[in-house]
Design a protein around this motif. Structure first.
Motif, PDB file in Angstrom:
ATOM      1  N   GLY A   1      63.229  61.359 -22.725  1.00 41.62           N
ATOM      2  CA  GLY A   1      62.470  60.209 -23.201  1.00 41.62           C
ATOM      3  C   GLY A   1      63.402  59.280 -23.937  1.00 41.62           C
ATOM      4  O   GLY A   1      64.569  59.207 -23.566  1.00 41.62           O
ATOM      5  N   GLY A   2      62.874  58.760 -24.946  1.00 42.30           N
ATOM      6  CA  GLY A   2      61.799  59.023 -25.860  1.00 42.30           C
ATOM      7  C   GLY A   2      61.305  60.461 -25.812  1.00 42.30           C
ATOM      8  O   GLY A   2      62.042  61.418 -25.703  1.00 42.30           O
ATOM      9  N   GLU A   3      59.999  60.555 -25.951  1.00 39.04           N
ATOM     10  CA  GLU A   3      59.329  61.859 -25.886  1.00 39.04           C
ATOM     11  C   GLU A   3      58.582  61.927 -24.554  1.00 39.04           C
ATOM     12  O   GLU A   3      57.562  61.275 -24.363  1.00 39.04           O
ATOM     13  CB  GLU A   3      58.352  62.032 -27.056  1.00 39.04           C
ATOM     14  N   PRO A   4      59.103  62.733 -23.601  1.00 41.08           N
ATOM     15  CA  PRO A   4      58.497  62.761 -22.275  1.00 41.08           C
ATOM     16  C   PRO A   4      57.041  63.212 -22.257  1.00 41.08           C
ATOM     17  O   PRO A   4      56.289  62.820 -21.362  1.00 41.08           O
ATOM     18  CB  PRO A   4      59.379  63.706 -21.472  1.00 41.08           C
ATOM     19  N   LEU A   5      56.619  64.000 -23.238  1.00 32.98           N
ATOM     20  CA  LEU A   5      55.217  64.437 -23.251  1.00 32.98           C
ATOM     21  C   LEU A   5      54.259  63.296 -23.602  1.00 32.98           C
ATOM     22  O   LEU A   5      53.047  63.450 -23.490  1.00 32.98           O
ATOM     23  CB  LEU A   5      55.028  65.613 -24.207  1.00 32.98           C
ATOM     24  N   MET A   6      54.787  62.135 -23.975  1.00 33.53           N
ATOM     25  CA  MET A   6      53.951  60.962 -24.215  1.00 33.53           C
ATOM     26  C   MET A   6      53.700  60.181 -22.924  1.00 33.53           C
ATOM     27  O   MET A   6      52.923  59.228 -22.925  1.00 33.53           O
ATOM     28  CB  MET A   6      54.585  60.052 -25.267  1.00 33.53           C
ATOM     29  N   TYR A   7      54.351  60.589 -21.835  1.00 31.24           N
ATOM     30  CA  TYR A   7      54.192  59.895 -20.555  1.00 31.24           C
ATOM     31  C   TYR A   7      52.969  60.457 -19.846  1.00 31.24           C
ATOM     32  O   TYR A   7      52.987  61.600 -19.371  1.00 31.24           O
ATOM     33  CB  TYR A   7      55.445  60.087 -19.700  1.00 31.24           C
ATOM     34  N   ASN A   8      51.918  59.674 -19.781  1.00 26.72           N
ATOM     35  CA  ASN A   8      50.690  60.125 -19.115  1.00 26.72           C
ATOM     36  C   ASN A   8      50.938  60.346 -17.628  1.00 26.72           C
ATOM     37  O   ASN A   8      51.481  59.483 -16.952  1.00 26.72           O
ATOM     38  CB  ASN A   8      49.572  59.094 -19.300  1.00 26.72           C
ATOM     39  N   GLY A   9      50.542  61.512 -17.143  1.00 22.37           N
ATOM     40  CA  GLY A   9      50.681  61.828 -15.726  1.00 22.37           C
ATOM     41  C   GLY A   9      52.010  62.434 -15.332  1.00 22.37           C
ATOM     42  O   GLY A   9      52.228  62.725 -14.155  1.00 22.37           O
TER      43      GLY A   9
ATOM     44  N   THR B   1      56.525  68.521 -30.759  1.00 19.01           N
ATOM     45  CA  THR B   1      55.429  68.266 -31.693  1.00 19.01           C
ATOM     46  C   THR B   1      54.125  67.995 -30.952  1.00 19.01           C
ATOM     47  O   THR B   1      53.053  68.075 -31.546  1.00 19.01           O
ATOM     48  CB  THR B   1      55.741  67.090 -32.634  1.00 19.01           C
ATOM     49  N   MET B   2      54.210  67.682 -29.657  1.00 21.86           N
ATOM     50  CA  MET B   2      53.018  67.432 -28.839  1.00 21.86           C
ATOM     51  C   MET B   2      52.797  68.543 -27.812  1.00 21.86           C
ATOM     52  O   MET B   2      51.951  68.412 -26.933  1.00 21.86           O
ATOM     53  CB  MET B   2      53.168  66.089 -28.125  1.00 21.86           C
TER      54      MET B   2
ATOM     55  N   THR C   1      51.221  71.487 -26.838  1.00 25.34           N
ATOM     56  CA  THR C   1      50.046  72.287 -27.189  1.00 25.34           C
ATOM     57  C   THR C   1      49.994  73.570 -26.357  1.00 25.34           C
ATOM     58  O   THR C   1      50.720  73.719 -25.376  1.00 25.34           O
ATOM     59  CB  THR C   1      48.762  71.480 -26.920  1.00 25.34           C
ATOM     60  N   GLU C   2      49.087  74.468 -26.737  1.00 25.36           N
ATOM     61  CA  GLU C   2      48.882  75.685 -25.958  1.00 25.36           C
ATOM     62  C   GLU C   2      48.424  75.345 -24.545  1.00 25.36           C
ATOM     63  O   GLU C   2      48.845  75.982 -23.581  1.00 25.36           O
ATOM     64  CB  GLU C   2      47.868  76.594 -26.648  1.00 25.36           C
ATOM     65  N   LYS C   3      47.575  74.341 -24.408  1.00 24.20           N
ATOM     66  CA  LYS C   3      47.089  73.928 -23.090  1.00 24.20           C
ATOM     67  C   LYS C   3      48.239  73.413 -22.219  1.00 24.20           C
ATOM     68  O   LYS C   3      48.352  73.795 -21.044  1.00 24.20           O
ATOM     69  CB  LYS C   3      46.020  72.846 -23.250  1.00 24.20           C
ATOM     70  N   THR C   4      49.100  72.585 -22.792  1.00 23.48           N
ATOM     71  CA  THR C   4      50.243  72.066 -22.031  1.00 23.48           C
ATOM     72  C   THR C   4      51.204  73.193 -21.667  1.00 23.48           C
ATOM     73  O   THR C   4      51.685  73.260 -20.537  1.00 23.48           O
ATOM     74  CB  THR C   4      50.977  70.971 -22.827  1.00 23.48           C
ATOM     75  N   ALA C   5      51.488  74.084 -22.613  1.00 20.60           N
ATOM     76  CA  ALA C   5      52.389  75.207 -22.344  1.00 20.60           C
ATOM     77  C   ALA C   5      51.834  76.093 -21.236  1.00 20.60           C
ATOM     78  O   ALA C   5      52.575  76.538 -20.349  1.00 20.60           O
ATOM     79  CB  ALA C   5      52.625  76.016 -23.615  1.00 20.60           C
ATOM     80  N   ALA C   6      50.526  76.334 -21.258  1.00 16.14           N
ATOM     81  CA  ALA C   6      49.910  77.155 -20.210  1.00 16.14           C
ATOM     82  C   ALA C   6      50.026  76.462 -18.850  1.00 16.14           C
ATOM     83  O   ALA C   6      50.295  77.117 -17.838  1.00 16.14           O
ATOM     84  CB  ALA C   6      48.451  77.441 -20.555  1.00 16.14           C
TER      85      ALA C   6
ATOM     86  N   THR D   1      57.078  71.465 -34.783  1.00 17.89           N
ATOM     87  CA  THR D   1      57.945  71.904 -33.683  1.00 17.89           C
ATOM     88  C   THR D   1      57.806  73.404 -33.457  1.00 17.89           C
ATOM     89  O   THR D   1      57.723  73.864 -32.315  1.00 17.89           O
ATOM     90  CB  THR D   1      59.414  71.518 -33.956  1.00 17.89           C
ATOM     91  N   LEU D   2      57.757  74.167 -34.544  1.00 19.76           N
ATOM     92  CA  LEU D   2      57.569  75.618 -34.414  1.00 19.76           C
ATOM     93  C   LEU D   2      56.239  75.951 -33.738  1.00 19.76           C
ATOM     94  O   LEU D   2      56.163  76.899 -32.952  1.00 19.76           O
ATOM     95  CB  LEU D   2      57.656  76.313 -35.774  1.00 19.76           C
ATOM     96  N   ARG D   3      55.203  75.162 -33.992  1.00 19.34           N
ATOM     97  CA  ARG D   3      53.926  75.384 -33.297  1.00 19.34           C
ATOM     98  C   ARG D   3      54.110  75.206 -31.789  1.00 19.34           C
ATOM     99  O   ARG D   3      53.507  75.933 -30.996  1.00 19.34           O
ATOM    100  CB  ARG D   3      52.850  74.437 -33.833  1.00 19.34           C
ATOM    101  N   GLY D   4      54.938  74.228 -31.391  1.00 18.74           N
ATOM    102  CA  GLY D   4      55.228  74.036 -29.969  1.00 18.74           C
ATOM    103  C   GLY D   4      55.952  75.240 -29.382  1.00 18.74           C
ATOM    104  O   GLY D   4      55.637  75.690 -28.268  1.00 18.74           O
ATOM    105  N   LEU D   5      56.928  75.792 -30.122  1.00 17.24           N
ATOM    106  CA  LEU D   5      57.627  76.995 -29.670  1.00 17.24           C
ATOM    107  C   LEU D   5      56.644  78.145 -29.492  1.00 17.24           C
ATOM    108  O   LEU D   5      56.701  78.873 -28.497  1.00 17.24           O
ATOM    109  CB  LEU D   5      58.683  77.414 -30.701  1.00 17.24           C
TER     110      LEU D   5
END
Length: 188
Positions: A66-74, A94-95, A97-102, A136-140
């Motif tokens: 990025g920037g932060e690639p997880l901010m790119y919709n789609g 920082t973005m 989430t458990e849903k994204t990681a899954a 960030t640790l929550r993302g890990l």
């Protein structure tokens, strides 16, 4: 095939292609090349075209920046269209989430490379936001819960050397589930 073509004097094409998909970021880190508040980004067709054209040249390995690639919709929809490729997603997590990681774990071809620029105080100072290290640790931890392979990266300088270039930090990241740690730049 890729290597053979290179050895036979064929046209040069990189084996690992880095794609900066967006300038948008949720942080404004010291020393980052992304301008704060940047809004430019590639279109989905451009990203898909870069991937498809790279595959035609025999390159199937990509760094997504990025920037932060997880901010790119789609973005994940685009990457999912290329299950024959490997994508290393450079993120501050920082973005993540458990849903994204899954979802990433289910895709099986994307692994996050999570940037940690210091422990609590140094991370907040360098990132110019509060509570960045814990976020960030929550993302890990979301990655570990999803059984998603991930790595941790850091740019090292005088302000974070003593915190991050230590056996303790390496062991802590291993306990968090990181498969590897990459010190990708040293800035004296």
């Amino acid at each position: 095939r890729f290597e053979k073509r290179q050895m036979e004097g064929g046209p040069f094409f990189p084996a690992f292609v880095m794609i900066s998909v967006t300038e948008t970021c949720n942080l404004s880190c010291t020393g980052c090349w992304v301008s704060h508040g940047g809004k430019r980004q590639l279109t989905p067709a451009q990203i898909d075209g870069i991937i498809s054209q790279s595959k035609a040249q025999g390159s199937y390995f990509f760094g997504i920046l990025g920037g932060e690639p997880l901010m790119y919709n789609g973005l994940l929809d685009i990457l999912e269209k290329h299950p024959d490729c490997y994508f290393q997603l450079f993120t501050n997590a920082t973005m993540l989430t458990e849903k994204t990681a899954a979802r990433l774990a289910g895709m099986g071809n994307v692994t996050p490379l999570i940037s940690i620029e210091g422990l609590k105080d140094e991370s907040d100072r360098r990132r110019r936001k509060d509570d960045v290290y814990e976020r960030t640790l929550r993302g890990l931890r979301a990655c570990r819960k999803a059984r998603l392979i991930f790595g941790v990266a850091a740019s090292i300088g005088k302000s974070n050397f003593d915190e991050l270039v230590t056996r303790k930090h390496i062991e802590n990241m291993a306990k968090e589930g990181a498969a590897y740690l990459w010190y990708y730049i040293y800035r004296p």
